[in-house]
Motif scaffolding. Sequence first.
Motif, mmCIF file in Angstrom:
data_model
loop_
_atom_site.group_PDB
_atom_site.id
_atom_site.type_symbol
_atom_site.label_atom_id
_atom_site.label_comp_id
_atom_site.label_asym_id
_atom_site.label_seq_id
_atom_site.Cartn_x
_atom_site.Cartn_y
_atom_site.Cartn_z
ATOM 1 N N SER A 175 -12.254 -6.703 16.294
ATOM 2 C CA SER A 175 -12.660 -8.162 15.967
ATOM 3 C C SER A 175 -12.047 -9.175 17.536
ATOM 4 N N LYS A 176 -11.628 -9.909 17.188
ATOM 5 C CA LYS A 176 -11.316 -10.594 18.547
ATOM 6 C C LYS A 176 -10.150 -11.726 18.367
ATOM 7 N N ALA A 177 -8.877 -12.139 18.881
ATOM 8 C CA ALA A 177 -8.610 -13.106 18.158
ATOM 9 C C ALA A 177 -8.910 -14.842 18.465
ATOM 10 N N SER A 178 -9.769 -14.378 19.266
ATOM 11 C CA SER A 178 -10.926 -15.841 18.964
ATOM 12 C C SER A 178 -11.376 -15.975 17.805
ATOM 13 N N GLU A 179 -11.027 -14.864 17.078
ATOM 14 C CA GLU A 179 -12.305 -15.012 15.653
ATOM 15 C C GLU A 179 -11.574 -14.963 14.912
ATOM 16 N N VAL A 180 -10.099 -15.279 15.171
ATOM 17 C CA VAL A 180 -9.218 -15.367 13.993
ATOM 18 C C VAL A 180 -9.297 -16.756 13.400
ATOM 19 N N PRO A 181 -9.683 -17.511 11.807
ATOM 20 C CA PRO A 181 -9.727 -18.976 10.987
ATOM 21 C C PRO A 181 -8.295 -19.772 11.972
ATOM 22 N N SER A 182 -8.878 -20.879 11.434
ATOM 23 C CA SER A 182 -7.589 -21.738 12.011
ATOM 24 C C SER A 182 -6.947 -22.083 11.501
ATOM 25 N N ALA A 183 -6.242 -21.453 10.292
ATOM 26 C CA ALA A 183 -5.419 -21.963 9.823
ATOM 27 C C ALA A 183 -4.358 -20.835 9.650
ATOM 28 N N SER A 184 -4.773 -19.647 10.643
ATOM 29 C CA SER A 184 -3.786 -18.690 11.513
ATOM 30 C C SER A 184 -2.527 -19.555 12.573
ATOM 31 N N ARG A 185 -1.468 -19.269 12.220
ATOM 32 C CA ARG A 185 -1.101 -19.778 12.952
ATOM 33 C C ARG A 185 -1.010 -19.287 14.672
ATOM 34 N N LEU A 186 -1.565 -18.547 15.303
ATOM 35 C CA LEU A 186 -2.036 -18.487 16.362
ATOM 36 C C LEU A 186 -2.533 -19.676 17.057
ATOM 37 N N ARG A 187 -2.162 -20.137 18.570
ATOM 38 C CA ARG A 187 -2.470 -20.679 18.858
ATOM 39 C C ARG A 187 -2.002 -20.687 20.647
ATOM 40 N N ILE A 188 -4.214 -20.008 20.950
ATOM 41 C CA ILE A 188 -3.391 -19.228 21.717
ATOM 42 C C ILE A 188 -3.679 -19.822 23.673
ATOM 43 N N PRO A 189 -2.644 -19.874 24.458
ATOM 44 C CA PRO A 189 -2.284 -21.659 25.341
ATOM 45 C C PRO A 189 -3.672 -21.161 25.999
ATOM 46 N N SER A 190 -4.110 -22.710 26.698
ATOM 47 C CA SER A 190 -4.522 -22.518 27.661
ATOM 48 C C SER A 190 -3.999 -22.104 29.187
ATOM 49 N N GLY A 191 -5.014 -21.047 29.938
ATOM 50 C CA GLY A 191 -4.338 -21.287 30.980
ATOM 51 C C GLY A 191 -4.063 -19.936 30.549
ATOM 52 N N CYS A 192 -2.768 -19.411 31.735
ATOM 53 C CA CYS A 192 -2.122 -17.495 31.784
ATOM 54 C C CYS A 192 -1.137 -18.223 31.591
ATOM 55 N N SER A 193 -0.180 -18.978 30.300
ATOM 56 C CA SER A 193 0.888 -19.126 30.056
ATOM 57 C C SER A 193 1.639 -17.791 29.023
ATOM 58 N N ASN A 194 2.495 -16.961 29.435
ATOM 59 C CA ASN A 194 3.015 -15.947 28.590
ATOM 60 C C ASN A 194 2.556 -16.190 27.309
ATOM 61 N N TYR A 195 2.263 -15.550 26.312
ATOM 62 C CA TYR A 195 2.038 -15.447 25.212
ATOM 63 C C TYR A 195 2.113 -14.327 24.745
ATOM 64 N N PHE A 196 2.510 -14.678 23.216
ATOM 65 C CA PHE A 196 2.440 -12.890 22.259
ATOM 66 C C PHE A 196 2.559 -13.088 21.001
ATOM 67 N N TYR A 197 1.177 -12.585 20.514
ATOM 68 C CA TYR A 197 1.355 -12.964 18.682
ATOM 69 C C TYR A 197 0.519 -11.464 18.012
ATOM 70 N N ARG A 198 1.719 -11.295 16.876
ATOM 71 C CA ARG A 198 1.475 -10.888 16.296
ATOM 72 C C ARG A 198 1.775 -10.541 14.257
ATOM 73 N N SER A 199 0.682 -10.833 14.077
ATOM 74 C CA SER A 199 0.635 -11.048 12.239
ATOM 75 C C SER A 199 -0.102 -10.491 11.796
ATOM 76 N N VAL A 200 -0.243 -10.486 10.545
ATOM 77 C CA VAL A 200 -1.288 -10.102 9.204
ATOM 78 C C VAL A 200 -1.601 -11.441 9.114
ATOM 79 N N PHE A 201 -3.076 -11.949 9.272
ATOM 80 C CA PHE A 201 -3.603 -13.090 7.997
ATOM 81 C C PHE A 201 -4.713 -12.555 6.984
ATOM 82 N N VAL A 202 -4.600 -13.306 5.855
ATOM 83 C CA VAL A 202 -5.667 -13.295 4.726
ATOM 84 C C VAL A 202 -5.815 -14.735 4.658
ATOM 85 N N GLU A 203 -6.904 -13.979 4.322
ATOM 86 C CA GLU A 203 -7.655 -15.726 3.925
ATOM 87 C C GLU A 203 -9.001 -15.089 2.430
ATOM 88 N N TRP A 204 -9.214 -16.079 1.551
ATOM 89 C CA TRP A 204 -9.396 -15.447 0.585
ATOM 90 C C TRP A 204 -10.133 -16.983 -0.068
#
Length: 218
Positions: A175-204
């Motif tokens: 999959s891709k981070a861009s396909e993660v639902p918006s309910a996740s706390r993943l927020r990829i910044p615009s540009g190329c700011s240093n960013y690291f995100y690791r989690s397991v997200f489940v929806e139903w």
Amino acid sequence: MKPKFKQLALAAAVALSGQIPMAAPASAYQVDCAILLCLAGGWPASAPCAHARAVFIRRITPWPVEPPLQIWRCPLGASFVPVETPGPSERLFKAANWTALPRQSFPADAPLREVQGTDRADVDISDETFDFVRSIRVFHIQYSQRENWEGECTRSDATRLGIYGIQGDYHWTLSKASEVPSASRLRIPSGCSNYFYRSVFVEWRDHAGHYGSEEVRY
């Protein structure tokens, strides 16, 4: 609930109550039948459903990342003789006899494992009645970006998606981070700011179509 789901739910509840002899330990069936019924009902407030939800979340909490519902552990196809009282829900809750929440650990020196589930439900669950099982999606999010010394943006995206098949089998796909639902706390910044995100997200979605989600950072 639809009649077919009521019938299968009753079979699961009677199995939990000890009316049907099992080859496997009863506790394995207790929690997965409870997850199935409690998820379908929107996680109603009760001690057994609270425990079932805790196990559901613990399974997507490393270590390792497991299928949150392991429907093959719940004997939906068991034959049974209905009893007068108490009803199936009451027998489910009474039979559960859970006393402790599950524990989890985060080893720092071992590779992360994602567990497949090639088994499936012991009855045909292809009917739309069981769409709530197939609505479960697990995103294992592993995303990072940074700007290197030459000013170039370096991105790493190892996100994977765990999904259920028609008969409740479970497998992982890319999959891709861009396909993660918006309910996740993943927020990829615009540009190329240093960013690291690791989690397991489940929806139903429950049997009535109501949405729910949980996320575990690690």
